[in-house]
Design an enzyme around this catalytic site. Structure first.
Site, PDB file in Angstrom:
ATOM      1  N   SER A 117      42.882  34.417  23.397  1.00 13.24           N
ATOM      2  CA  SER A 117      43.660  35.224  24.330  1.00 13.24           C
ATOM      3  C   SER A 117      45.041  34.629  24.545  1.00 13.24           C
ATOM      4  O   SER A 117      45.225  33.408  24.498  1.00 13.24           O
ATOM      5  CB  SER A 117      42.892  35.238  25.651  1.00 13.24           C
ATOM      6  OG  SER A 117      43.739  35.615  26.697  1.00 13.24           O
ATOM      7  N   TYR A 141      39.763  31.339  32.993  1.00 14.06           N
ATOM      8  CA  TYR A 141      39.551  32.174  31.805  1.00 14.06           C
ATOM      9  C   TYR A 141      40.357  31.624  30.620  1.00 14.06           C
ATOM     10  O   TYR A 141      39.818  31.384  29.532  1.00 14.06           O
ATOM     11  CB  TYR A 141      39.967  33.617  32.105  1.00 14.06           C
ATOM     12  CG  TYR A 141      40.023  34.487  30.889  1.00 14.06           C
ATOM     13  CD1 TYR A 141      38.863  34.918  30.264  1.00 14.06           C
ATOM     14  CD2 TYR A 141      41.244  34.858  30.326  1.00 14.06           C
ATOM     15  CE1 TYR A 141      38.919  35.708  29.127  1.00 14.06           C
ATOM     16  CE2 TYR A 141      41.299  35.647  29.186  1.00 14.06           C
ATOM     17  CZ  TYR A 141      40.146  36.064  28.593  1.00 14.06           C
ATOM     18  OH  TYR A 141      40.192  36.832  27.456  1.00 14.06           O
ATOM     19  N   LYS A 145      39.156  29.735  26.866  1.00 14.85           N
ATOM     20  CA  LYS A 145      39.569  30.139  25.518  1.00 14.85           C
ATOM     21  C   LYS A 145      40.204  28.958  24.776  1.00 14.85           C
ATOM     22  O   LYS A 145      39.961  28.745  23.589  1.00 14.85           O
ATOM     23  CB  LYS A 145      40.547  31.315  25.595  1.00 14.85           C
ATOM     24  CG  LYS A 145      39.921  32.595  26.114  1.00 14.85           C
ATOM     25  CD  LYS A 145      38.887  33.129  25.139  1.00 14.85           C
ATOM     26  CE  LYS A 145      38.166  34.356  25.641  1.00 14.85           C
ATOM     27  NZ  LYS A 145      37.114  34.833  24.733  1.00 14.85           N
TER      28      LYS A 145
HETATM   29  N1  UFG Z   1      47.810  45.042  37.525  1.00 15.33           N
HETATM   30  C1  UFG Z   1      48.170  45.761  38.665  1.00 15.33           C
HETATM   31  N2  UFG Z   1      47.215  46.541  39.234  1.00 15.33           N
HETATM   32  C2  UFG Z   1      45.939  46.663  38.748  1.00 15.33           C
HETATM   33  C3  UFG Z   1      45.597  45.925  37.591  1.00 15.33           C
HETATM   34  C4  UFG Z   1      46.571  45.120  37.018  1.00 15.33           C
HETATM   35  O1  UFG Z   1      49.298  45.683  39.141  1.00 15.33           O
HETATM   36  O2  UFG Z   1      45.124  47.378  39.340  1.00 15.33           O
HETATM   37  C5  UFG Z   1      48.840  44.209  36.877  1.00 15.33           C
HETATM   38  C6  UFG Z   1      48.448  42.737  36.819  1.00 15.33           C
HETATM   39  O3  UFG Z   1      48.855  42.094  37.999  1.00 15.33           O
HETATM   40  C7  UFG Z   1      49.195  42.288  35.577  1.00 15.33           C
HETATM   41  C8  UFG Z   1      49.202  43.518  34.667  1.00 15.33           C
HETATM   42  O4  UFG Z   1      48.956  44.623  35.538  1.00 15.33           O
HETATM   43  O5  UFG Z   1      50.500  41.990  35.895  1.00 15.33           O
HETATM   44  C9  UFG Z   1      48.132  43.487  33.613  1.00 15.33           C
HETATM   45  O6  UFG Z   1      46.897  43.137  34.223  1.00 15.33           O
HETATM   46  P1  UFG Z   1      45.482  43.367  33.539  1.00 15.33           P
HETATM   47  O7  UFG Z   1      44.447  43.039  34.562  1.00 15.33           O
HETATM   48  O8  UFG Z   1      45.449  44.712  32.908  1.00 15.33           O
HETATM   49  O9  UFG Z   1      45.461  42.329  32.343  1.00 15.33           O
HETATM   50  P2  UFG Z   1      45.829  40.754  32.349  1.00 15.33           P
HETATM   51  O10 UFG Z   1      47.248  40.649  31.875  1.00 15.33           O
HETATM   52  O11 UFG Z   1      45.470  40.107  33.626  1.00 15.33           O
HETATM   53  O12 UFG Z   1      44.817  40.182  31.290  1.00 15.33           O
HETATM   54  C10 UFG Z   1      44.616  40.781  30.041  1.00 15.33           C
HETATM   55  C11 UFG Z   1      43.231  40.430  29.548  1.00 15.33           C
HETATM   56  C12 UFG Z   1      43.115  38.990  29.235  1.00 15.33           C
HETATM   57  C13 UFG Z   1      44.240  38.550  28.328  1.00 15.33           C
HETATM   58  C14 UFG Z   1      45.571  38.948  28.883  1.00 15.33           C
HETATM   59  C15 UFG Z   1      46.596  38.562  27.853  1.00 15.33           C
HETATM   60  O13 UFG Z   1      42.251  40.772  30.524  1.00 15.33           O
HETATM   61  O14 UFG Z   1      41.905  38.797  28.582  1.00 15.33           O
HETATM   62  O15 UFG Z   1      45.579  40.341  29.140  1.00 15.33           O
HETATM   63  O16 UFG Z   1      47.803  39.170  27.986  1.00 15.33           O
HETATM   64  F1  UFG Z   1      44.243  37.221  28.229  1.00 15.33           F
END
Ligand code: UFG
Length: 326
Positions: A117, A141, A145
């Protein structure tokens, strides 16, 4: 016909890879405990229901199926959850992976494709981020990884026959354009799926976590990659290993980023619905910007993505959402 064992093949990314492997003529077997996956998502090959904690079950699968290679997806994937429940993440993502690697060693299976990741980079010092950038994960997390990547590197030092590819995924989204499979976790936390649930009326509002990040519109930027393009990279990595390729690590993304607000606009454009949006505090463990430098992947495999278009990613996700009933 090569025999490929896929752990987590009933899950989101795994099921797309299993479908693609089946279509390309591989004999594929899914090993999945169905904790977040679904039996109907395994549309090619057989499903063996089992947990990686159960080494005897795993042994039986290796004895009977005799895999030529393993693609390992099983694991827990939610960054905020990993902060609240670190032991769940260390057990699922590290201990269970070690179980799998021990059984592979026992049966002399030496080809391994691993779901790593972008979270291994933490808050990247270089954007777009190349594979050689410093690795400083900021969530349990991401640390799980990175630990597995180190374990893999150590195994390959001790056993010159063992070859692995670790794929560092950026933000995966979208669904099978044929509409057969898609994202189906019980409680989605990811931005694209949550936004689609809001558009569908299943979730009241979309919370934006943080609007004062050092980005043009103040929201976090991510590199969204279509799940089918990611699936294709797994097949490429597998074939590279089966052809005798050396151990290697690749980023998988498109090399460009969209902010949370841009994703919301795309969802509104594609679905024709206005989302009820609520602005809130930052979420712990979120780096401001994650964009892949994909030159290594492109150069090594002459890779070019097929679905590099945010609206298309969202469209396939939306079509799947409209179809999908729990
Ligand atoms: N976000 C919101 N509201 C939500 C969900 C997410 O504002 O309801 C924001 C988060 O704060 C973040 C962005 O949208 O800034 C993306 O969040 P996600 O939860 O969709 O994904 P993450 O970036 O946290 O994580 C994902 C995967 C991981 C991976 C990562 C790598 O879950 O496994 O991308 O870029 F490591």
């Amino acid at each position: 016909m090569k025999r490929i064992l896929v752990t987590g093949g009933a899950g989101y990314i795994g099921s797309h890879v299993v479908k693609m492997l089946g279509e390309r003529g591989y004999n594929v077997l899914t090993y999945d405990n169905l904790s977040t996956g679904n039996p109907w998502a395994v549309v090619r090959g057989k499903l063996f229901v089992g947990d990686l904690a159960n080494k005897n079950k795993l042994r039986k699968v290796f004895r009977d199926f005799k895999p030529d290679a393993v693609i390992h997806f099983s694991g827990a994937i939610v960054v905020p959850e990993s902060i609240s429940f670190p032991l769940k993440y260390y057990r699922n993502n590290v201990v269970n992976t070690i179980n799998l690697l021990e059984i592979m060693e026992e049966f002399r299976v030496n080809k391994f494709v691993f779901s790593s990741s972008a979270s291994v980079y933490g808050i990247p010092e270089i954007v777009p981020t190349p594979e050689c950038a410093p690795l400083n994960p900021i969530s349990p997390y991401g640390r799980t990884k990175l630990i597995v990547e180190k374990v893999l590197a150590d195994i390959s030092l001790s056993n010159s026959d063992f070859k692995y590819v670790a794929l560092r995924y950026f933000n995966v989204a979208g669904a099978d354009p044929e509409g057969e499979i898609g994202f189906a976790y019980p409680e989605p936390t990811h931005l694209v799926v949550r936004s689609l649930k809001v558009a569908k009326g299943e979730v009241n509002s979309l919370v934006i976590y943080g609007t004062d990040y050092p980005t043009p519109d103040g929201t976090c930027i991510r590199d969204y990659v279509h799940v089918m393009d990611l699936a294709e990279v797994h097949v490429i990595a597998l074939e590279y290993l089966l052809d005798g390729g050396n151990s290697n690590i690749f980023n998988v993304g498109y090399g460009k980023g969209y902010s949370v607000k841009e994703v919301i606009s795309s969802v509104e454009r594609v679905t024709g619905k206005r989302l009820n949006v609520v602005e809130a505090q930052k979420r712990e463990g979120d780096p401001p910007i994650l964009i892949a430098d994909i030159s290594k992947l492109v150069k090594t495999f002459n890779w070019s993505p097929k679905y590099d278009d945010l609206d298309f990613i969202i469209k396939t996700g939306w079509e799947w959402e409209l179809k999908f009933r729990r």
